[in-house]
Motif scaffolding. Structure first.
Motif, PDB file in Angstrom:
ATOM      1  N   ALA A  27       0.857  -1.179   0.000  1.00 58.78           N
ATOM      2  CA  ALA A  27       0.000   0.000   0.000  1.00 58.78           C
ATOM      3  C   ALA A  27       0.891   1.225   0.000  1.00 58.78           C
ATOM      4  CB  ALA A  27      -0.921   0.011   1.225  1.00 58.78           C
ATOM      5  N   ALA A  28       0.409   2.305  -0.583  1.00 64.24           N
ATOM      6  CA  ALA A  28       1.213   3.525  -0.660  1.00 64.24           C
ATOM      7  C   ALA A  28       0.343   4.749  -0.436  1.00 64.24           C
ATOM      8  CB  ALA A  28       1.909   3.619  -2.017  1.00 64.24           C
ATOM      9  N   ARG A  29       0.968   5.788   0.062  1.00 63.70           N
ATOM     10  CA  ARG A  29       0.324   7.076   0.260  1.00 63.70           C
ATOM     11  C   ARG A  29       1.329   8.174  -0.085  1.00 63.70           C
ATOM     12  NH1 ARG A  29      -3.103   3.888   0.995  1.00 63.70           N
ATOM     13  NH2 ARG A  29      -4.818   3.851   2.508  1.00 63.70           N
ATOM     14  N   ALA A  30       0.822   9.264  -0.638  1.00 63.99           N
ATOM     15  CA  ALA A  30       1.678  10.415  -0.942  1.00 63.99           C
ATOM     16  C   ALA A  30       1.611  11.423   0.200  1.00 63.99           C
ATOM     17  CB  ALA A  30       1.216  11.072  -2.235  1.00 63.99           C
ATOM     18  N   TYR A  31       2.602  12.284   0.269  1.00 64.63           N
ATOM     19  CA  TYR A  31       2.575  13.392   1.211  1.00 64.63           C
ATOM     20  C   TYR A  31       3.331  14.559   0.608  1.00 64.63           C
ATOM     21  CZ  TYR A  31       6.693  10.579   2.504  1.00 64.63           C
ATOM     22  OH  TYR A  31       7.815   9.783   2.485  1.00 64.63           O
ATOM     23  N   PRO A  32       3.047  15.760   1.068  1.00 64.97           N
ATOM     24  CA  PRO A  32       3.680  16.930   0.457  1.00 64.97           C
ATOM     25  C   PRO A  32       5.044  17.242   1.054  1.00 64.97           C
ATOM     26  CG  PRO A  32       2.114  17.642   2.120  1.00 64.97           C
ATOM     27  CD  PRO A  32       2.016  16.136   2.063  1.00 64.97           C
ATOM     28  N   THR A  33       5.861  17.904   0.273  1.00 65.22           N
ATOM     29  CA  THR A  33       7.059  18.562   0.777  1.00 65.22           C
ATOM     30  C   THR A  33       6.815  20.056   0.675  1.00 65.22           C
ATOM     31  OG1 THR A  33       8.516  16.768   0.085  1.00 65.22           O
ATOM     32  CG2 THR A  33       9.539  18.909   0.457  1.00 65.22           C
ATOM     33  N   PHE A  34       7.132  20.773   1.723  1.00 66.53           N
ATOM     34  CA  PHE A  34       6.878  22.209   1.785  1.00 66.53           C
ATOM     35  C   PHE A  34       8.154  22.962   1.398  1.00 66.53           C
ATOM     36  CE2 PHE A  34       4.073  20.042   4.735  1.00 66.53           C
ATOM     37  CZ  PHE A  34       2.826  20.557   4.389  1.00 66.53           C
ATOM     38  N   TYR A  35       8.115  23.555   0.203  1.00 71.59           N
ATOM     39  CA  TYR A  35       9.255  24.315  -0.301  1.00 71.59           C
ATOM     40  C   TYR A  35       8.997  25.811  -0.143  1.00 71.59           C
ATOM     41  CZ  TYR A  35      10.718  19.981  -2.625  1.00 71.59           C
ATOM     42  OH  TYR A  35      11.111  18.688  -2.893  1.00 71.59           O
ATOM     43  N   GLN A  36      10.016  26.530   0.281  1.00 71.71           N
ATOM     44  CA  GLN A  36       9.940  27.973   0.381  1.00 71.71           C
ATOM     45  C   GLN A  36      11.269  28.572  -0.079  1.00 71.71           C
ATOM     46  OE1 GLN A  36       8.435  29.511   4.172  1.00 71.71           O
ATOM     47  NE2 GLN A  36       7.593  27.497   4.646  1.00 71.71           N
ATOM     48  N   LYS A  37      11.258  29.874  -0.312  1.00 68.73           N
ATOM     49  CA  LYS A  37      12.477  30.558  -0.708  1.00 68.73           C
ATOM     50  C   LYS A  37      13.541  30.397   0.369  1.00 68.73           C
ATOM     51  CE  LYS A  37      10.294  34.093  -3.610  1.00 68.73           C
ATOM     52  NZ  LYS A  37      10.064  35.557  -3.801  1.00 68.73           N
ATOM     53  N   GLY A  38      14.769  30.523  -0.061  1.00 67.33           N
ATOM     54  CA  GLY A  38      15.869  30.417   0.887  1.00 67.33           C
ATOM     55  C   GLY A  38      16.347  28.997   1.090  1.00 67.33           C
ATOM     56  N   GLY A  39      15.951  28.083   0.195  1.00 64.68           N
ATOM     57  CA  GLY A  39      16.420  26.707   0.287  1.00 64.68           C
ATOM     58  C   GLY A  39      15.656  25.836   1.257  1.00 64.68           C
ATOM     59  N   ALA A  73      16.744  17.812   0.806  1.00 63.77           N
ATOM     60  CA  ALA A  73      16.784  18.882  -0.192  1.00 63.77           C
ATOM     61  C   ALA A  73      16.890  20.264   0.435  1.00 63.77           C
ATOM     62  CB  ALA A  73      15.533  18.801  -1.070  1.00 63.77           C
ATOM     63  N   ASP A  74      16.828  20.356   1.756  1.00 61.90           N
ATOM     64  CA  ASP A  74      16.872  21.651   2.443  1.00 61.90           C
ATOM     65  C   ASP A  74      18.308  22.179   2.447  1.00 61.90           C
ATOM     66  OD1 ASP A  74      17.005  23.623   4.700  1.00 61.90           O
ATOM     67  OD2 ASP A  74      14.898  23.061   4.886  1.00 61.90           O
ATOM     68  N   THR A  75      18.501  23.358   1.866  1.00 58.41           N
ATOM     69  CA  THR A  75      19.853  23.929   1.742  1.00 58.41           C
ATOM     70  C   THR A  75      19.964  25.295   2.415  1.00 58.41           C
ATOM     71  OG1 THR A  75      19.303  24.912  -0.409  1.00 58.41           O
ATOM     72  CG2 THR A  75      20.277  22.702  -0.424  1.00 58.41           C
ATOM     73  N   ARG A  76      19.109  25.570   3.385  1.00 59.71           N
ATOM     74  CA  ARG A  76      19.123  26.890   4.009  1.00 59.71           C
ATOM     75  C   ARG A  76      20.441  27.194   4.724  1.00 59.71           C
ATOM     76  NH1 ARG A  76      14.287  26.049   8.259  1.00 59.71           N
ATOM     77  NH2 ARG A  76      13.683  24.513   6.675  1.00 59.71           N
ATOM     78  N   SER A  77      21.192  26.154   5.052  1.00 53.46           N
ATOM     79  CA  SER A  77      22.450  26.360   5.771  1.00 53.46           C
ATOM     80  C   SER A  77      23.638  26.618   4.851  1.00 53.46           C
ATOM     81  CB  SER A  77      22.747  25.140   6.646  1.00 53.46           C
ATOM     82  OG  SER A  77      22.983  23.993   5.854  1.00 53.46           O
ATOM     83  N   SER A  78      23.375  26.774   3.535  1.00 55.36           N
ATOM     84  CA  SER A  78      24.492  26.898   2.586  1.00 55.36           C
ATOM     85  C   SER A  78      25.376  28.106   2.876  1.00 55.36           C
ATOM     86  CB  SER A  78      23.957  26.984   1.155  1.00 55.36           C
ATOM     87  OG  SER A  78      23.083  28.087   1.000  1.00 55.36           O
ATOM     88  N   GLU A  79      24.798  29.169   3.428  1.00 50.51           N
ATOM     89  CA  GLU A  79      25.572  30.383   3.660  1.00 50.51           C
ATOM     90  C   GLU A  79      26.575  30.248   4.798  1.00 50.51           C
ATOM     91  OE1 GLU A  79      22.862  33.592   4.174  1.00 50.51           O
ATOM     92  OE2 GLU A  79      22.112  33.531   2.110  1.00 50.51           O
ATOM     93  N   ILE A  80      26.450  29.197   5.596  1.00 46.41           N
ATOM     94  CA  ILE A  80      27.364  29.056   6.734  1.00 46.41           C
ATOM     95  C   ILE A  80      28.355  27.918   6.557  1.00 46.41           C
ATOM     96  CG2 ILE A  80      25.716  30.074   8.369  1.00 46.41           C
ATOM     97  CD1 ILE A  80      25.112  27.194   9.313  1.00 46.41           C
TER      98      ILE A  80
END
Length: 502
Positions: free
Chosen positions: A30-42, A100-107
């Motif tokens: 059995a399978a179910r989908a779920y969302p990923t929440f993307y926003q600006k800033g990685g 996929a979260d890259t918000r820490s790229s600046e540090i």
């Protein structure tokens, strides 16, 4: 003895629950989908409540087909590189930062001012970037010190679900731990010096255990909402990369496989960490505590081919500029295009690239086009470019030269044309596995089966992995591709410093 293992695979977009019997056959799924929440800033986040809801719903569904008392154990595979802070009660303090979260790229540079890149790679087998939990924790401590202080543990997706099942908080496995950027591959434990140098709290890390560890048993509250039997063993399982290795049938030293999906990687089983002087590939722990996986990943494989087919297929509605991708027609026509695509070379760097060049500013490019070329030459050059990238990884991890066959899993394993190109470029036989899309679930099931004693060892579980067709290299094509691969590399070296605008 109970006859079934349930494997829960928490993917980037879907949660899949699969029931296997002791012969590796799929009894129910059995399978179910779920969302990923993307926003600006990685920012890229998932809600742990979605993971838990899908766990419960898929479990309820598969239990309609089997007797829950015949379940020997429940195991996990899940996406890696996550970072979920939870409090002392196991309550999430925010949505989980996924791979996929890259918000820490600046540090990133701040970390390397505290610990050298070479030292970090030598200890962890990984080159650090913003996707790694170490940087995500460092970012949180800097940007949200109150939340960081409240966090009891930082967990991966499967670790959180294992806690919800058992009530045992603060456990992870070696494979997930080895992709955090803070794990010592030799000792298979957290590296205290990294935490000291970065000012992070080592006590906030979960206890690492083998992937076959029974970390607890289904508690009463979970049994009531799922239909599982209270006391059913729960095995921690592993990260999806390590599970895929086992599910592909790579159970012994030097066995290698390709995973070809939206992204792609080449992975080989090793008996010790592979420390590349140029840091082009990385190492994680295998599900089997005797081994490691050395691998290199490329950013756009299936996604590059999908992009190409969409651009080259006929427009079906000019008002909306809609396209119906003509995959089957292209598959037929590509067989008529000679090896080497009449001289067209494509670099598949549509989202930058990881292994082996590690250049997030690299971009895709076509070379050698003329008025004599057509859309099918272009399409085949895309498949060849993907194959050249994979070959560039394979020759690093198989630096002594491998004559073994290579296994293949993933969605692109359905394209006979592409599989033949891979075989020709690598000059190796390519063997498919049946149920290639189930590889991560099979790996999790095998870890679970070994954990509860259904299988005495990983090697004894090999019969669960059913192989399919084998593709042999065409030597005439291999010679053409050997020359084309060198041009592929030289061209990149000559343009890599040119700034591209996006």
């Amino acid at each position: 003895m109970p006859a079934y293992i349930i494997a829960h695979d928490i993917g980037t977009t879907n949660h899949k629950c699969t029931v296997f019997n002791d012969e590796g056959e799929v009894v129910s799924s059995a399978a179910r989908a779920y969302p990923t929440f993307y926003q600006k800033g990685g920012i890229a986040e998932q809600d742990p409540s979605d993971w838990w809801r899908n766990f419960c719903e898929t479990t309820v569904q598969v239990l309609k087909d089997i007797n829950p008392r015949e379940i020997a154990g429940i195991s996990f595979s899940a996406h890696m590189n996550g970072c979920l802070p939870v409090d002392s009660d196991g309550k999430p303090l925010m949505r989980s930062m996924i791979h996929a979260d890259t918000r820490s790229s600046e540090i990133e540079s701040e970390i390397y001012s505290k610990i050298s890149e070479d030292q970090l790679y030598g200890i962890t087998g990984n080159r650090l970037e913003s996707r790694y939990p170490l940087l995500k924790m460092y970012w949180m401590k800097k940007e949200n010190p109150e939340m960081y202080s409240k966090a009891k543990y930082f967990l991966q997706a499967k670790d959180y679900l294992a806690f919800r099942l058992t009530g045992n908080l603060g456990v992870t496995d070696y494979s997930d731990a080895s992709l955090t950027g803070a794990f010592n591959l030799e000792t298979r434990d957290w590296e205290a010096s990294i935490f000291k140098e970065t000012g992070l709290d080592l006590t906030k890390m979960p206890t690492p255990v083998p992937s076959t560890e029974v970390i607890g048993y289904v508690q009463k509250s979970t049994a009531l909402v799922t239909g599982l039997v209270e006391g059913t063993p729960v095995i921690i399982g592993g990260g999806d990369g390590a599970c895929a290795t086992v599910g592909a049938g790579c159970l012994a030293k030097d066995e290698t496989y390709l995973s070809l999906g939206t992204t792609a990687w080449v992975s080989k089983v090793a008996d010790k960490p592979f420390i590349d002087p140029d840091k082009r590939v990385f190492t994680i722990c295998d599900l089997n505590p005797k081994y490691y996986n050395v691998l290199g990943t490329m950013q756009t494989a299936g996604s590059a081919y999908e992009w190409a087919i969409k651009q080259l297929s006929s427009i079906t509605d000019w008002e909306t500029v809609s396209v119906e991708p003509e995959y089957s027609d292209f598959e037929t026509q590509l067989k008529t295009v000679p090896a080497g695509s009449r001289g067209v070379i494509f670099h598949p760097y549509l989202l930058g690239e990881r292994s082996p060049i590690w250049n997030d500013k690299a971009r895709g490019s076509f070379f050698g086009l003329s008025l004599e070329h057509n859309r099918f030459d272009i399409a085949k050059s895309v498949l060849e470019g993907i194959a050249f990238s994979l070959a560039s990884i394979s020759e690093i991890i198989n630096n002594a030269g491998s004559k073994r066959e290579i296994r293949m899993i993933g969605g692109l394993a359905k394209s006979g044309t592409f599989i033949q190109i891979i075989s020709d470029v690598l000059n190796l036989p390519v063997r498919l596995t049946e149920n290639a899309s189930e590889a991560t679930s099979i790996g999790a099931a095998i870890a679970g089966g070994v954990g509860v004693g259904m299988f005495p060892s990983f090697e004894d579980a090999a019969s669960l992995i059913h192989t399919g067709n084998i593709y042999e290299p065409n030597q005439q094509h291999t010679e053409i591709y050997a020359e084309q691969l060198e041009r592929f590399k030289v061209l990149y070296d000559r343009i890599k410093d040119i700034p591209f605008y996006t």
